[in-house]
Design a protein around this motif. Structure first.
Motif, PDB file in Angstrom:
ATOM      1  N   VAL A  88       0.823  -1.213   0.076  1.00  0.00           N
ATOM      2  CA  VAL A  88      -0.087   0.004  -0.080  1.00  0.00           C
ATOM      3  C   VAL A  88       0.862   1.325  -0.062  1.00  0.00           C
ATOM      4  CG1 VAL A  88      -2.091  -0.957   1.046  1.00  0.00           C
ATOM      5  CG2 VAL A  88      -0.185  -0.139   2.489  1.00  0.00           C
ATOM      6  N   GLN A 119       1.973   5.800  -2.748  1.00  0.00           N
ATOM      7  CA  GLN A 119       1.190   4.626  -3.001  1.00  0.00           C
ATOM      8  C   GLN A 119       1.652   4.281  -4.474  1.00  0.00           C
ATOM      9  OE1 GLN A 119      -2.992   5.365  -3.310  1.00  0.00           O
ATOM     10  NE2 GLN A 119      -3.473   3.227  -2.909  1.00  0.00           N
ATOM     11  N   ALA A 177      -1.332  -0.541  -7.056  1.00  0.00           N
ATOM     12  CA  ALA A 177      -1.832  -1.499  -6.031  1.00  0.00           C
ATOM     13  C   ALA A 177      -2.702  -2.464  -6.271  1.00  0.00           C
ATOM     14  CB  ALA A 177      -1.876  -0.535  -4.458  1.00  0.00           C
TER      15      ALA A 177
END
Length: 74
Positions: free
Chosen positions: A7, A60, A64
């Protein structure tokens, strides 16, 4: 947990946070060279945050996505 997702950061950089999920909820997190983020993820876990997370965080990864956690469930 039955899913895991990076993350924040990246495994290649050696600096990342990975969150673990089960049944649509975040149930765990690990940090590698990013320990300052653990209190944030601890709060998310205690509050029953959704998994995969729907919020943006610092650093990030562009792609993801949750993956199978790769270990047997008890």
């Amino acid at each position: 947990a039955d899913e895991v997702m990076v993350v924040q950061g990246s495994i290649d950089s050696g600096r990342f946070v990975a969150a673990y999920g089960r049944a649509g909820r975040m149930v765990g997190a690990i940090a590698v060279n990013q320990a300052q983020w653990l209190p944030f993820y601890e709060l998310q876990i205690l509050e029953g945050a959704a998994f995969p997370p729907g919020w943006r965080v610092v650093d990030q990864p562009a792609e993801a996505t949750p993956l199978a956690a790769g270990f047997a469930l008890a």
